[in-house]
Design an enzyme around this catalytic site. Structure first.
Site, PDB file in Angstrom:
ATOM      1  N   ASP A  73      -5.369 -27.004  31.376  1.00 22.70           N
ATOM      2  CA  ASP A  73      -6.100 -27.201  30.911  1.00 22.70           C
ATOM      3  C   ASP A  73      -7.729 -28.981  31.099  1.00 22.70           C
ATOM      4  O   ASP A  73      -7.894 -29.680  31.219  1.00 22.70           O
ATOM      5  CB  ASP A  73      -5.384 -28.084  29.808  1.00 22.70           C
ATOM      6  CG  ASP A  73      -5.149 -27.063  28.961  1.00 22.70           C
ATOM      7  OD1 ASP A  73      -5.822 -25.571  28.808  1.00 22.70           O
ATOM      8  OD2 ASP A  73      -3.899 -26.833  28.382  1.00 22.70           O
ATOM      9  N   LYS A 120     -10.899 -26.555  34.252  1.00 26.30           N
ATOM     10  CA  LYS A 120     -11.452 -25.784  35.169  1.00 26.30           C
ATOM     11  C   LYS A 120     -12.858 -25.277  34.892  1.00 26.30           C
ATOM     12  O   LYS A 120     -13.464 -24.056  35.329  1.00 26.30           O
ATOM     13  CB  LYS A 120     -10.396 -24.658  35.732  1.00 26.30           C
ATOM     14  CG  LYS A 120      -9.186 -25.740  35.873  1.00 26.30           C
ATOM     15  CD  LYS A 120      -7.789 -24.527  36.194  1.00 26.30           C
ATOM     16  CE  LYS A 120      -7.240 -23.960  34.597  1.00 26.30           C
ATOM     17  NZ  LYS A 120      -6.858 -24.546  33.717  1.00 26.30           N
ATOM     18  N   GLY A 129      -6.222 -20.501  28.758  1.00 26.73           N
ATOM     19  CA  GLY A 129      -7.470 -21.112  27.626  1.00 26.73           C
ATOM     20  C   GLY A 129      -8.291 -21.612  28.839  1.00 26.73           C
ATOM     21  O   GLY A 129      -7.865 -22.480  28.618  1.00 26.73           O
ATOM     22  N   HIS A 130     -10.201 -21.078  29.179  1.00 25.50           N
ATOM     23  CA  HIS A 130     -10.432 -22.026  29.482  1.00 25.50           C
ATOM     24  C   HIS A 130     -12.406 -21.643  28.463  1.00 25.50           C
ATOM     25  O   HIS A 130     -12.769 -20.918  28.557  1.00 25.50           O
ATOM     26  CB  HIS A 130     -10.907 -20.839  31.054  1.00 25.50           C
ATOM     27  CG  HIS A 130     -10.050 -20.516  31.658  1.00 25.50           C
ATOM     28  ND1 HIS A 130      -9.618 -20.441  32.684  1.00 25.50           N
ATOM     29  CD2 HIS A 130      -8.592 -21.616  31.872  1.00 25.50           C
ATOM     30  CE1 HIS A 130      -8.919 -20.302  33.470  1.00 25.50           C
ATOM     31  NE2 HIS A 130      -8.289 -21.162  32.584  1.00 25.50           N
ATOM     32  N   GLN A 179      -3.967 -21.817  34.850  1.00 24.33           N
ATOM     33  CA  GLN A 179      -3.167 -23.679  35.167  1.00 24.33           C
ATOM     34  C   GLN A 179      -3.127 -24.723  35.724  1.00 24.33           C
ATOM     35  O   GLN A 179      -4.249 -24.241  35.707  1.00 24.33           O
ATOM     36  CB  GLN A 179      -1.070 -22.156  35.381  1.00 24.33           C
ATOM     37  CG  GLN A 179      -1.017 -21.265  34.149  1.00 24.33           C
ATOM     38  CD  GLN A 179      -1.918 -20.390  33.770  1.00 24.33           C
ATOM     39  OE1 GLN A 179      -1.761 -19.304  35.216  1.00 24.33           O
ATOM     40  NE2 GLN A 179      -2.380 -20.114  32.554  1.00 24.33           N
TER      41      GLN A 179
HETATM   42  P1  GDP Z   1      -9.075 -25.291  31.380  1.00 18.05           P
HETATM   43  O1  GDP Z   1      -8.013 -24.437  31.327  1.00 18.05           O
HETATM   44  O2  GDP Z   1      -8.327 -25.820  33.094  1.00 18.05           O
HETATM   45  O3  GDP Z   1     -10.257 -24.350  31.476  1.00 18.05           O
HETATM   46  O4  GDP Z   1      -9.770 -26.574  30.179  1.00 18.05           O
HETATM   47  P2  GDP Z   1      -9.427 -26.395  28.960  1.00 18.05           P
HETATM   48  O5  GDP Z   1     -11.313 -26.216  28.109  1.00 18.05           O
HETATM   49  O6  GDP Z   1      -8.344 -25.498  28.334  1.00 18.05           O
HETATM   50  O7  GDP Z   1      -9.448 -27.873  28.366  1.00 18.05           O
HETATM   51  C1  GDP Z   1     -10.294 -28.328  28.168  1.00 18.05           C
HETATM   52  C2  GDP Z   1     -10.994 -29.124  27.319  1.00 18.05           C
HETATM   53  O8  GDP Z   1     -12.081 -30.468  27.981  1.00 18.05           O
HETATM   54  C3  GDP Z   1     -12.524 -28.251  27.058  1.00 18.05           C
HETATM   55  O9  GDP Z   1     -12.004 -28.146  25.283  1.00 18.05           O
HETATM   56  C4  GDP Z   1     -13.765 -28.424  27.353  1.00 18.05           C
HETATM   57  O10 GDP Z   1     -14.911 -27.791  26.426  1.00 18.05           O
HETATM   58  C5  GDP Z   1     -13.040 -29.800  27.564  1.00 18.05           C
HETATM   59  N1  GDP Z   1     -13.903 -30.694  28.171  1.00 18.05           N
HETATM   60  C6  GDP Z   1     -13.920 -30.401  29.823  1.00 18.05           C
HETATM   61  N2  GDP Z   1     -14.426 -31.306  30.835  1.00 18.05           N
HETATM   62  C7  GDP Z   1     -15.063 -32.514  30.001  1.00 18.05           C
HETATM   63  C8  GDP Z   1     -15.324 -33.475  30.116  1.00 18.05           C
HETATM   64  O11 GDP Z   1     -15.906 -33.819  31.049  1.00 18.05           O
HETATM   65  N3  GDP Z   1     -15.345 -34.551  28.539  1.00 18.05           N
HETATM   66  C9  GDP Z   1     -15.114 -34.108  27.198  1.00 18.05           C
HETATM   67  N4  GDP Z   1     -15.792 -34.353  25.996  1.00 18.05           N
HETATM   68  N5  GDP Z   1     -14.363 -32.892  26.807  1.00 18.05           N
HETATM   69  C10 GDP Z   1     -14.360 -32.138  27.834  1.00 18.05           C
HETATM   70  P1  IMO Z   2      -4.845 -23.105  31.247  1.00 16.56           P
HETATM   71  O1  IMO Z   2      -5.466 -22.002  32.492  1.00 16.56           O
HETATM   72  C1  IMO Z   2      -1.957 -25.598  30.118  1.00 16.56           C
HETATM   73  C2  IMO Z   2       2.385 -23.402  30.254  1.00 16.56           C
HETATM   74  C3  IMO Z   2       2.794 -23.633  28.313  1.00 16.56           C
HETATM   75  C4  IMO Z   2       4.233 -23.835  28.828  1.00 16.56           C
HETATM   76  C5  IMO Z   2       4.186 -23.058  30.382  1.00 16.56           C
HETATM   77  C6  IMO Z   2       5.135 -21.616  30.338  1.00 16.56           C
HETATM   78  O2  IMO Z   2      -5.404 -22.943  30.477  1.00 16.56           O
HETATM   79  O3  IMO Z   2      -5.023 -24.248  32.408  1.00 16.56           O
HETATM   80  P2  IMO Z   2       3.287 -19.362  29.858  1.00 16.56           P
HETATM   81  O4  IMO Z   2       3.213 -18.809  28.881  1.00 16.56           O
HETATM   82  O5  IMO Z   2       3.118 -19.873  30.861  1.00 16.56           O
HETATM   83  O6  IMO Z   2       4.950 -18.908  30.720  1.00 16.56           O
HETATM   84  O7  IMO Z   2       4.213 -20.874  29.571  1.00 16.56           O
HETATM   85  O8  IMO Z   2       3.288 -22.662  30.998  1.00 16.56           O
HETATM   86  N1  IMO Z   2       1.116 -23.517  30.418  1.00 16.56           N
HETATM   87  C7  IMO Z   2       0.287 -24.079  29.864  1.00 16.56           C
HETATM   88  N2  IMO Z   2      -0.146 -24.808  29.887  1.00 16.56           N
HETATM   89  N3  IMO Z   2      -2.472 -25.211  30.519  1.00 16.56           N
HETATM   90  C8  IMO Z   2      -2.478 -23.498  30.795  1.00 16.56           C
HETATM   91  O9  IMO Z   2      -3.382 -22.538  31.444  1.00 16.56           O
HETATM   92  C9  IMO Z   2      -1.519 -23.025  30.748  1.00 16.56           C
HETATM   93  N4  IMO Z   2      -0.725 -22.103  30.838  1.00 16.56           N
HETATM   94  C10 IMO Z   2       0.670 -21.444  30.743  1.00 16.56           C
HETATM   95  O10 IMO Z   2       2.168 -24.161  28.148  1.00 16.56           O
HETATM   96  O11 IMO Z   2       4.506 -25.264  29.562  1.00 16.56           O
HETATM   97 MG    MG Z   3      -6.940 -24.255  29.268  1.00 19.98          MG
END
Ligand code: GDP
Ligand code: IMO
Ligand code: MG
Length: 425
Positions: free
Chosen positions: A13, A16, A40-41, A225
């Site tokens: 999270d 990415k 979850g991206h 991840q």
């Molecule tokens: P990922 O799994 O690495 O793709 O990240 P996620 O999408 O799960 O979580 C990142 C969250 O931060 C999302 O809700 C994005 O829209 C948000 N986000 C990404 N970059 C920024 C930033 O620079 N500022 C803010 N406020 N939100 C951001």
């Molecule tokens: P993105 O790509 C954050 C975490 C789960 C748990 C551990 C094992 O959005 O960054 P699993 O279901 O993979 O067996 O769970 O890994 N986890 C993540 N945490 N972002 C993710 O993906 C994750 N994918 C798995 O919360 O701690």
């Molecule tokens: Mg994510």
């Protein structure tokens, strides 16, 4: 540079999806190499929000081709739902735009149920998985009993393999976990339908990417991840079941070691984690609430996949430095600098008082973070696009990260939208 590998440097999270989207503007192929719908991206383009779990984040641009690597575990139901959601959002994902490796593994309802049953059985020792069947699917891969996408090209064989897998899992559900078995007939019928629909997407992605790289096309390898969730070097056993390191981009996509590549690490300017496991800089005070947000903003720290509140803490410079070094990361992208606006002071962990003698990544015993404290800034920075316009305190904070970690911070994002970005130097 034709192969750009993008990985998360923390516990996932990091943002990415947002960066893969940004850097895909001139890419020909965007290829996910690991994980499944545990990811979850989130991508935000003006008012449109896309939440992708499986399909590579570069798909939003009209000319990119999405690749799903052999390193992935793919639930066909989720994939078809995601294709449909993108179609409704105006993005046509046809077999010429999305290719699934014939060796990617398949997640079935049996894997999901197994994931949940295992977690319940573990009780307080649970890992806090996403419940998406990831661990059981990778276990089946290692046990050599998994279903792979090439199986769907032969309906008869696929049905036979699926029935064998379901029978074995049902025996576990009944005898070991004492829960209701799955209805084999309905799963088989459902999956034969998925097989027919998804067959045209199955491809030799290794060959597609080899040819692309040979002809100088730009390929982005999208990590899922984060490195601290890596099954080999993360905070085991509180990790996911796949490798999230840059080197797995090659194996997970079936490509050899290229002559020319670039590895970009994505780091949030503070630390978050969903699920169980060690977290040296975790906060529980008022600052934690400010870092997490209350859920009223789209970017507040609640899981994209599960909605769980994320644990939060100050940036762990010790772990980040180690991950950058191990992955040979050449440039960093920092996200969420805007979230630090308003704090009186902000901190970075620069040392552990009681470090492991083996590696900073060994966190089995409490390590006691030592912090460097920085003066905070009050201004809203979400509209800033030039480095020079940032408050002096924010520049000092970012400059310290660059110096401490030892690689350039090329990008700083100050908001979730594609254009809320500062390109440095
Ligand atoms: P990922 O799994 O690495 O793709 O990240 P996620 O999408 O799960 O979580 C990142 C969250 O931060 C999302 O809700 C994005 O829209 C948000 N986000 C990404 N970059 C920024 C930033 O620079 N500022 C803010 N406020 N939100 C951001
Ligand atoms: P993105 O790509 C954050 C975490 C789960 C748990 C551990 C094992 O959005 O960054 P699993 O279901 O993979 O067996 O769970 O890994 N986890 C993540 N945490 N972002 C993710 O993906 C994750 N994918 C798995 O919360 O701690
Ligand atoms: Mg994510």
């Amino acid at each position: 540079m034709t192969l750009q590998i993008i990985i998360g440097t923390q516990w996932g999270d990091e943002g990415k999806g947002r960066f893969v989207d940004l850097l895909s503007a001139d890419a020909d192929y965007v290829a996910r190499f690991s994980g499944g719908d545990n990811a979850g991206h989130t991508i935000r383009i003006e008012d449109k929000i896309y939440k992708l779990h499986l399909i590579p984040s570069g798909i939003i641009y009209p000319n990119t081709i999405g690749i799903m690597g052999n390193g992935m575990v793919i639930n066909p139901e989720v994939l078809l739902r995601e294709i449909e959601e993108l179609r409704q959002g105006g993005i046509a994902v046809t077999p010429d735009r999305l290719k699934v490796s014939y060796m990617a593994h398949m997640i079935t309802p049996a894997h999901r149920l197994m994931d949940k049953a295992k977690e319940i059985k573990l009780g307080n020792a649970k890992l806090g998985t996403t419940g998406r069947g990831i661990g059981p699917a990778y276990s089946d891969k290692a046990r050599r009993v998994g279903l792979v996408y090439k199986d769907i090209l032969n309906a008869e064989l696929f049905e036979e393999k699926l029935r064998t897998l379901l029978a074995e899992k049902n025996e576990f559900f009944e005898k070991i976990y004492g829960i209701e078995p799955l209805d084999v007939e309905s799963v088989v019928e459902e999956f034969l339908g998925y097989a027919r629909t998804l067959a045209p997407y199955v491809a030799d992605i290794s060959e597609v990417l080899r040819t692309a790289l040979l002809s100088g096309k730009k390929v982005i390898a999208e990590g899922a991840q984060g490195a601290l969730l890596d099954t080999d070097y993360g905070t085991y056993p509180y990790v996911t079941s796949s490798s999230c390191m840059a080197s797995n981009a090659l194996l997970g996509l079936g490509i050899g070691i290229p002559k020319d590549f670039d590895i970009v690490g994505i780091a949030k300017v503070f630390q978050t984690r969903v699920g169980e496991g060690p977290f040296p800089t975790e906060l529980f005070d008022r600052s934690a609430g400010l870092l997490r947000g209350d859920g009223s903003q789209q970017w507040d720290e609640f899981g994209t996949t599960t909605g769980r509140p994320r644990r939060v803490g100050w940036l762990d410079g010790v772990l980040l430095k180690k991950i950058v070094e191990m992955n040979n990361i050449s440039r960093l992208a920092l996200t969420k600098l805007d979230v630090l606006s308003g704090f009186d002071e902000v901190k970075i962990c620069v040392e552990y008082a009681k470090p492991s003698e083996i590696s900073p990544l060994v966190l089995d015993n409490p390590v006691e973070p030592v912090y460097r404290t920085f003066k905070g800034w009050k201004q809203d920075i979400m509209q800033i696009t030039q480095w020079d316009d940032l408050p002096a305190e924010a520049k000092e904070y970012v400059s310290f990260i660059q110096e401490f970690i030892g690689v350039p911070v090329k990008w700083i994002s100050v908001g979730p939208e594609r254009n809320q970005i500062i390109i440095n130097g």
